[in-house]
Design a protein around this motif. Structure first.
Motif, PDB file in Angstrom:
ATOM      1  N   GLY A  52      57.111 -37.105 -74.214  1.00  0.00           N
ATOM      2  CA  GLY A  52      57.044 -38.492 -74.707  1.00  0.00           C
ATOM      3  C   GLY A  52      55.670 -39.139 -74.664  1.00  0.00           C
ATOM      4  N   VAL A  53      54.639 -38.363 -74.352  1.00  0.00           N
ATOM      5  CA  VAL A  53      53.302 -38.962 -74.389  1.00  0.00           C
ATOM      6  C   VAL A  53      52.304 -37.942 -74.950  1.00  0.00           C
ATOM      7  N   ILE A  54      51.515 -38.389 -75.921  1.00  0.00           N
ATOM      8  CA  ILE A  54      50.505 -37.512 -76.524  1.00  0.00           C
ATOM      9  C   ILE A  54      49.168 -37.805 -75.841  1.00  0.00           C
ATOM     10  N   THR A  55      48.537 -36.758 -75.317  1.00  0.00           N
ATOM     11  CA  THR A  55      47.298 -36.965 -74.554  1.00  0.00           C
ATOM     12  C   THR A  55      46.184 -36.053 -75.085  1.00  0.00           C
ATOM     13  N   GLY A  56      44.946 -36.489 -74.905  1.00  0.00           N
ATOM     14  CA  GLY A  56      43.823 -35.651 -75.340  1.00  0.00           C
ATOM     15  C   GLY A  56      42.520 -36.417 -75.334  1.00  0.00           C
ATOM     16  N   TYR A  57      41.569 -35.909 -76.102  1.00  0.00           N
ATOM     17  CA  TYR A  57      40.287 -36.598 -76.214  1.00  0.00           C
ATOM     18  C   TYR A  57      39.783 -36.530 -77.643  1.00  0.00           C
ATOM     19  N   GLY A  58      38.778 -37.360 -77.916  1.00  0.00           N
ATOM     20  CA  GLY A  58      38.193 -37.386 -79.250  1.00  0.00           C
ATOM     21  C   GLY A  58      36.932 -38.220 -79.182  1.00  0.00           C
ATOM     22  N   THR A  59      36.487 -38.709 -80.322  1.00  0.00           N
ATOM     23  CA  THR A  59      35.271 -39.537 -80.293  1.00  0.00           C
ATOM     24  C   THR A  59      35.499 -40.858 -81.023  1.00  0.00           C
ATOM     25  N   ILE A  60      34.714 -41.857 -80.588  1.00  0.00           N
ATOM     26  CA  ILE A  60      34.633 -43.143 -81.288  1.00  0.00           C
ATOM     27  C   ILE A  60      33.153 -43.368 -81.565  1.00  0.00           C
ATOM     28  N   VAL A  74      42.183 -40.271 -74.282  1.00  0.00           N
ATOM     29  CA  VAL A  74      43.189 -41.175 -74.835  1.00  0.00           C
ATOM     30  C   VAL A  74      44.601 -40.670 -74.540  1.00  0.00           C
ATOM     31  N   TYR A  75      45.521 -41.609 -74.358  1.00  0.00           N
ATOM     32  CA  TYR A  75      46.942 -41.218 -74.350  1.00  0.00           C
ATOM     33  C   TYR A  75      47.741 -42.250 -75.133  1.00  0.00           C
ATOM     34  N   ALA A  76      48.822 -41.798 -75.749  1.00  0.00           N
ATOM     35  CA  ALA A  76      49.679 -42.716 -76.507  1.00  0.00           C
ATOM     36  C   ALA A  76      51.130 -42.365 -76.227  1.00  0.00           C
ATOM     37  N   GLN A  77      51.875 -43.323 -75.715  1.00  0.00           N
ATOM     38  CA  GLN A  77      53.302 -43.089 -75.446  1.00  0.00           C
ATOM     39  C   GLN A  77      54.056 -43.135 -76.774  1.00  0.00           C
ATOM     40  N   ASP A  78      54.991 -42.207 -76.928  1.00  0.00           N
ATOM     41  CA  ASP A  78      55.733 -42.103 -78.184  1.00  0.00           C
ATOM     42  C   ASP A  78      57.129 -42.684 -77.982  1.00  0.00           C
ATOM     43  N   PHE A  79      57.328 -43.899 -78.482  1.00  0.00           N
ATOM     44  CA  PHE A  79      58.621 -44.572 -78.260  1.00  0.00           C
ATOM     45  C   PHE A  79      59.773 -43.824 -78.931  1.00  0.00           C
ATOM     46  N   SER A  80      59.458 -43.006 -79.944  1.00  0.00           N
ATOM     47  CA  SER A  80      60.540 -42.295 -80.641  1.00  0.00           C
ATOM     48  C   SER A  80      61.079 -41.137 -79.805  1.00  0.00           C
ATOM     49  N   VAL A  81      60.423 -40.832 -78.694  1.00  0.00           N
ATOM     50  CA  VAL A  81      60.933 -39.803 -77.786  1.00  0.00           C
ATOM     51  C   VAL A  81      61.490 -40.501 -76.546  1.00  0.00           C
ATOM     52  N   ASN A  82      62.778 -40.679 -76.504  1.00  0.00           N
ATOM     53  CA  ASN A  82      63.450 -41.324 -75.379  1.00  0.00           C
ATOM     54  C   ASN A  82      62.785 -42.651 -74.966  1.00  0.00           C
ATOM     55  N   GLY A  83      62.463 -43.439 -75.959  1.00  0.00           N
ATOM     56  CA  GLY A  83      61.910 -44.776 -75.679  1.00  0.00           C
ATOM     57  C   GLY A  83      60.549 -44.750 -74.992  1.00  0.00           C
ATOM     58  N   GLY A  84      59.805 -43.649 -75.151  1.00  0.00           N
ATOM     59  CA  GLY A  84      58.472 -43.573 -74.521  1.00  0.00           C
ATOM     60  C   GLY A  84      58.531 -43.690 -73.009  1.00  0.00           C
ATOM     61  N   SER A 140      56.644 -48.286 -74.268  1.00  0.00           N
ATOM     62  CA  SER A 140      57.559 -47.558 -73.393  1.00  0.00           C
ATOM     63  C   SER A 140      58.640 -48.449 -72.789  1.00  0.00           C
ATOM     64  N   GLY A 141      59.796 -47.871 -72.592  1.00  0.00           N
ATOM     65  CA  GLY A 141      60.895 -48.555 -71.903  1.00  0.00           C
ATOM     66  C   GLY A 141      60.726 -48.532 -70.395  1.00  0.00           C
ATOM     67  N   GLY A 142      59.629 -47.992 -69.907  1.00  0.00           N
ATOM     68  CA  GLY A 142      59.358 -48.019 -68.455  1.00  0.00           C
ATOM     69  C   GLY A 142      59.800 -46.732 -67.775  1.00  0.00           C
ATOM     70  N   ALA A 143      60.143 -46.851 -66.514  1.00  0.00           N
ATOM     71  CA  ALA A 143      60.526 -45.664 -65.740  1.00  0.00           C
ATOM     72  C   ALA A 143      61.791 -45.046 -66.346  1.00  0.00           C
ATOM     73  N   ARG A 144      61.763 -43.719 -66.570  1.00  0.00           N
ATOM     74  CA  ARG A 144      62.931 -43.029 -67.129  1.00  0.00           C
ATOM     75  C   ARG A 144      64.017 -43.010 -66.055  1.00  0.00           C
ATOM     76  N   ILE A 145      65.031 -43.834 -66.272  1.00  0.00           N
ATOM     77  CA  ILE A 145      66.010 -44.111 -65.220  1.00  0.00           C
ATOM     78  C   ILE A 145      66.620 -42.827 -64.661  1.00  0.00           C
ATOM     79  N   GLN A 146      66.953 -41.883 -65.546  1.00  0.00           N
ATOM     80  CA  GLN A 146      67.624 -40.661 -65.091  1.00  0.00           C
ATOM     81  C   GLN A 146      66.749 -39.789 -64.198  1.00  0.00           C
ATOM     82  N   GLU A 147      65.470 -39.976 -64.238  1.00  0.00           N
ATOM     83  CA  GLU A 147      64.582 -39.158 -63.392  1.00  0.00           C
ATOM     84  C   GLU A 147      64.437 -39.719 -61.982  1.00  0.00           C
ATOM     85  N   GLY A 148      64.981 -40.893 -61.773  1.00  0.00           N
ATOM     86  CA  GLY A 148      64.976 -41.481 -60.434  1.00  0.00           C
ATOM     87  C   GLY A 148      63.598 -41.543 -59.821  1.00  0.00           C
TER      88      GLY A 148
END
Ligand code: HXC
Length: 498
Positions: free
Chosen positions: A56-64, A71-81, A111-119
């Motif tokens: 649920g999170v895409i991580t890596g590096y690049g340039t500006i 950089v990292y970007a949470q993907d809400f389409s994967v279990n609410g990020g 993101s929906g925050g802490a993934r509840i099922q992972e406790g």
């Protein structure tokens, strides 16, 4: 493009997908992903059948603009990020790499925050992120973009970072959501009222930059990066002949009458390179202006009293705003230019009860402790404790200048005269009192409200004409480059009033 990306799920919510965001933020074709194979097969999610790609999170590096950023970007389409253990570890790893490389790290939160099922594993993931955010603080710039919900304890990762960008209708940032607030406190409110973009940009002061669209937000993050120190290069101020940097358009901006307001941004615009002033927290605590700018191409931090709002007086919010910015500039060795036109600390029950003592102390502390180049220009008023707090010589400003109309005093004539002559006034008739007061006001202004004593004592180094100021500040930046403060007590850390 990875066929697993569910762009549609984001687009119907009016949001871009994590991968689209990364691509919009970075230079074309510069993104290199790290950890794309890290997958959660549901062992912690409770949804055994559902695999969570890249957790649920895409991580890596690049340039500006050619500069490396992580950089990292949470993907809400994967279990609410939502953030589980692997997701948290991926973010922590990115921050760790940015520390090693000493370059900025940018987080896109959705993101929906802490993934509840992972406790507790989800909480452990957050713990790792908070720890690395703190480790990185003051060593590398950390930027957070709130591009969706950011709820619960999750807010504390952006909360630790240096700059938070919010986007209208998209950002929702709160420790407890509307339903919990209703249930526990009995208060009804919308998510927007509780933690929408405007609330954080104007009221709470949590956000530093406000945007209408994701696109303009990413463009502004790219602009910010251009002001930040580049540790890869050892920048030396340009040597050789410095061309004279005159100011021509400053006349008439500051009204002759000392109580009249004006917009200090007009002065800033003249002092710094054309269109280079990049204001931070524009709509919060508007009585103090902060931002980054370029002076003959050198990055500087500007802190300026804003007479157009509350007369430029310091209050709780503006003290906090100023103090945090001073600390950011100091940690990153960005020279500070402070423009002073301050009538004092804002008086009143509200301010005192809100703890102006505690908040004002932060600004004093931040300036006193800062060892970066500190240059101060008193444009007009500098009264009382606020004179000291706004980077005076007493807090070890390297250079303090004043303009010809400067008023430096303990307090204004109207407040001071009745105190000084209180006993004499007691025995006077009303008419006599009026004449006496008027006389003494004139005397007080003549005797105390000027920069003479400060110049004689060396609390102000030079009286400058406005048109000479830009040139002098630039020469100071060049001359003081690499300065070292003599008094440095080695201690674990100070105890800034929080
Ligand atoms: C597990 C979650 C989740 C969570 C969302 N989802 N939040 N799964 N844990 N915290 C899942 C949903 O089940 C759904 O899965 C998918 O993510 C998308 O969520 P929706 O509700 O369908 O989306 P939307 O209607 O847009 O609402 C978004 C939302 C809402 C406002 C963020 O999901 C929400 O209120 N979530 C809970 C937010 C919250 O209270 N978080 C705090 C958790 S405690 P499917 O499979 O149906 O797509 C916390 C403490 C951290 O964070 C402490 C750190 C120290």
């Amino acid at each position: 493009m990875n066929k697993e990306y569910n762009l549609e799920k984001q687009h119907i919510k009016g949001k871009l997908h994590a991968i689209e965001r990364i691509k919009m933020l970075l230079d074309e074709n510069s993104f290199c992903e790290i950890g794309s194979g890290i997958t959660n097969y549901g062992s912690h999610t409770g949804k055994e059948e559902k695999k969570l790609p890249y957790d649920g999170v895409i991580t890596g590096y690049g340039t500006i603009s050619g500069r490396t950023v992580f950089v990292y970007a949470q993907d809400f389409s994967v279990n609410g990020g939502t953030l589980g253990l692997r997701h948290g570890k991926k973010i922590a790893h990115i921050i760790e790499l940015a520390i090693k490389k000493r370059c900025p790290v940018i987080g896109i939160n959705d993101s929906g925050g802490a993934r509840i099922q992972e406790g507790v594993n989800a909480l452990a993931g957050y713990g790792d992120v908070f720890y690395y955010n703190t480790l990185a603080s003051g060593y590398i710039p950390q930027i957070s973009i709130i591009a969706g919900p950011c709820a619960g304890g999750a807010v504390y990762s952006p909360g630790i970072t240096d700059f938070i960008f919010v986007i209208e209708n998209i950002s929702k940032m709160f420790v407890t959501g509307p339903e919990v607030v209703k249930h526990i406190m009995g208060q009804s409110c919308t998510a927007e009222e509780l933690g929408g973009a405007r609330v954080h940009a104007e009221k709470s002061g949590v956000a530093h930059f406000y945007h209408q669209t994701e696109k303009s937000c990413f463009q502004d993050v790219r602009r910010l990066i251009e002001y930040l120190p580049d540790y890869e290069e050892h920048k030396k101020a340009k040597e050789g002949i410095i061309q004279k940097l005159n100011l021509n358009n400053i006349d008439g901006i500051i009204p002759k009458e000392s109580k009249k307001a004006y917009d200090v941004r007009k002065i800033i615009a003249e002092l710094v390179d054309d269109d280079s002033f990049f204001e931070i927290q524009e709509n919060h605590a508007r009585n103090l202006i902060i931002g980054l700018a370029k002076l003959n191409q050198l990055t500087v931090g500007i802190v300026a009293s804003q007479p157009a709002f509350l007369g430029g007086a310091l209050d709780c919010d503006s003290s906090d705003k100023g103090a945090r910015f001073v600390r950011f500039c100091d940690a990153n060795n960005i020279p500070l230019i402070t423009l002073v036109d301050v009538p004092g600390f804002l008086p009143g029950l509200v301010q005192e009860n809100d703890g102006i003592i505690r908040h004002g102390a932060k600004l004093l502390y931040a300036y006193a402790e800062a060892t970066t180049i500190k240059l101060t220009v008193i444009l007009r008023k500098a009264y009382g404790g606020a004179y000291i707090a706004m980077c005076s010589k007493h807090l070890r400003a390297d250079m303090v200048y004043c303009w010809p109309e400067a008023e430096i005093a303990v307090m204004g004539a109207e407040g001071a005269v009745p105190i000084i002559y209180g006993n004499q006034l007691k025995g006077m008739m009303e008419d006599e009192k009026k004449v006496f007061l008027e006389e003494q006001l004139v005397n007080y202004k003549k005797q105390y409200i000027n920069a003479n004593t400060a110049l004689e004592e060396g609390f102000v180094d030079e009286l400058l004409l406005p048109e000479e100021t830009r040139d002098r500040l630039y020469r100071d930046l060049v001359a003081l480059e690499g300065k070292k403060d003599l008094i440095q007590i080695h201690k674990k850390h100070g105890n800034i009033p929080l």
